[in-house]
Scaffold this active site. Sequence first.
Site, short mmCIF file in Angstrom:
data_model
loop_
_atom_site.label_atom_id
_atom_site.label_comp_id
_atom_site.label_asym_id
_atom_site.label_seq_id
_atom_site.Cartn_x
_atom_site.Cartn_y
_atom_site.Cartn_z
N LEU A 62 0.81 -1.22 0.00
CA LEU A 62 0.00 0.00 0.00
C LEU A 62 0.84 1.27 0.00
O LEU A 62 0.42 2.30 0.51
CB LEU A 62 -0.93 0.00 1.22
CG LEU A 62 -1.86 -1.21 1.36
CD1 LEU A 62 -2.66 -1.12 2.65
CD2 LEU A 62 -2.77 -1.33 0.15
N CYS A 63 2.01 1.20 -0.59
CA CYS A 63 2.97 2.30 -0.58
C CYS A 63 2.95 3.03 -1.92
O CYS A 63 2.64 2.43 -2.95
CB CYS A 63 4.36 1.72 -0.32
SG CYS A 63 5.70 2.92 -0.28
N GLY A 64 3.29 4.29 -1.90
CA GLY A 64 3.42 5.03 -3.15
C GLY A 64 4.51 4.46 -4.05
O GLY A 64 4.51 4.69 -5.26
N THR A 66 4.99 1.16 -4.37
CA THR A 66 4.60 -0.20 -4.74
C THR A 66 4.74 -0.47 -6.24
O THR A 66 5.13 -1.58 -6.62
CB THR A 66 3.18 -0.52 -4.24
OG1 THR A 66 3.16 -0.34 -2.82
CG2 THR A 66 2.77 -1.95 -4.56
#
Length: 185
Positions: A62-64, A66
């Site tokens: 759920l990371c920018g 990803t």
Amino acid sequence: MSLDRRHLLAMALASAASPALGQTAMSERTAYGFSFPALTGEPIALAAYTGQPLLVVNTASLCGFTPQYAGLQELWTMFRERGLVVIGVPSNDFGSQEPGGATEISETAHRQYGVTFPMTAKVEVRGADAHPFYKWAALERPKDLPRWNFHKYLVGRDGHIAEVFAERVTPTDTRVITAIARQLG
């Protein structure tokens, strides 16, 4: 007879010293001495890749950053025949951006991004409970600790960290590709 005593004494001293010498040599640990639990359960023993460069990357679903999974897969496709091993290491250490379990991680990595490189089970990469590989990496490169998701350690053929790339450096950045090519020879 005194010569025999000296010889025996020298042999006794040498054998007494040899465990200490062996321990000193054994303390020179490399990345190949570690293993991770795989996302699917079985162990990923880095010893199986001895002599091969490794790109070990802490990941999160759920990371920018990803979308870097796609670049990591590109590196794997480009260099795996030459010996590079890419290993994704899911971690919830930064911003709680890997909250799910194996099913959710697999959904993101494998289904969304088409990842085929080895993925570990979720582990901690910083702090007292960090996975032993990350504790070792912190000793190898104390100024290059993961500060966020998608921090990249490039381990050279000698088993030591050759290069470190922060999360903002994409996997297909020229610096990463050049460093990998240098390790592959």
